[in-house]
Design a protein around this motif. Structure first.
Motif, PDB file in Angstrom:
ATOM      1  N   VAL A   1      19.029  -6.045 -83.201  1.00  0.00           N
ATOM      2  CA  VAL A   1      19.156  -7.298 -82.475  1.00  0.00           C
ATOM      3  C   VAL A   1      19.197  -8.393 -83.523  1.00  0.00           C
ATOM      4  O   VAL A   1      18.369  -8.404 -84.440  1.00  0.00           O
ATOM      5  CB  VAL A   1      17.974  -7.513 -81.501  1.00  0.00           C
TER       6      VAL A   1
ATOM      7  N   LEU B   1      15.635  -7.718 -73.164  1.00  0.00           N
ATOM      8  CA  LEU B   1      16.062  -8.789 -74.065  1.00  0.00           C
ATOM      9  C   LEU B   1      16.422 -10.050 -73.285  1.00  0.00           C
ATOM     10  O   LEU B   1      16.116 -11.166 -73.722  1.00  0.00           O
ATOM     11  CB  LEU B   1      17.239  -8.336 -74.915  1.00  0.00           C
TER      12      LEU B   1
ATOM     13  N   CYS C   1      11.919  -4.871 -77.101  1.00  0.00           N
ATOM     14  CA  CYS C   1      12.437  -3.552 -77.485  1.00  0.00           C
ATOM     15  C   CYS C   1      11.407  -2.470 -77.204  1.00  0.00           C
ATOM     16  O   CYS C   1      11.729  -1.427 -76.611  1.00  0.00           O
ATOM     17  CB  CYS C   1      12.831  -3.549 -78.963  1.00  0.00           C
TER      18      CYS C   1
ATOM     19  N   LEU D   1      22.783  -7.704 -79.295  1.00  0.00           N
ATOM     20  CA  LEU D   1      22.400  -6.309 -79.481  1.00  0.00           C
ATOM     21  C   LEU D   1      23.630  -5.623 -80.065  1.00  0.00           C
ATOM     22  O   LEU D   1      24.713  -5.654 -79.466  1.00  0.00           O
ATOM     23  CB  LEU D   1      22.001  -5.662 -78.149  1.00  0.00           C
TER      24      LEU D   1
END
Length: 178
Positions: free
Chosen positions: A3, A55, A103, A152
């Motif tokens: 990320v 996210l 995550c 991502l």
């Protein structure tokens, strides 16, 4: 996967122009420049949707912010450098911590490395004393840009130019969209 914050094209062009006359270093392709917030060695395919959702929830809690590049460094250190990098001129640790927590919550465990905000610009085959290079790189100051999203990214190893990875953006997640 990882990320990251990806600089916009005008910043990449500005940095490319700065590096162009500086031969003798294996500069990384500008298309690979990014500031990693979390590195995820392995993400199961069935976890990707959950990861994107996590996210999105985290990014919504973080407002857009202005960023520029200012200052240089090396890993592991300036005397035995294997990586040269530029530093963000803003503290990104809170965003990185939020991303790493997201995550984890999605079952995509990030590496355990301490977060050091940086944009890698060169990877060396052999370590070197980089003090002179760092003095030169330390003079670079990018124009500021507004960071409005994190990406991502899937890294396809050895599929890019010269055996480097090829990056594929899996999702772009807007900041401050709550």
């Amino acid at each position: 996967m990882f990320v990251a914050v990806v600089p916009p094209e005008p910043i990449k062009e500005e940095l490319s122009e700065f590096l162009a006359p500086r031969d003798g270093m294996p500069w990384i392709d500008p298309e690979q420049w990014h500031l990693t917030l979390a590195f995820l060695a392995q993400v199961a395919q069935h976890r990707v949707d959950d990861l994107v959702e996590a996210l999105e929830r985290t990014a919504a809690k973080h407002e857009s912010f202005e960023l520029s590049l200012a200052g240089a460094g090396a890993f592991p250190d300036e005397f035995t450098a294997k990586v040269l990098w530029l530093a963000p001129a803003a503290d990104m640790s809170r965003l990185a911590a939020g991303v790493r927590n997201a995550c984890n919550s999605a079952g995509a465990t990030p590496d355990g490395q301490r977060f050091v905000g940086h944009l890698t610009i060169a990877r060396l085959k052999r370590s070197l004393d980089a003090r002179k290079w760092l003095q030169v790189l330390d003079t670079f100051r990018s124009a500021p840009w507004l960071v409005e999203e994190v990406e991502l990214v899937h890294s396809h190893l050895r599929e890019g130019q010269s055996g480097r990875p090829r990056y594929e953006t899996v999702a772009s997640v807007a900041l401050g969209s709550a």
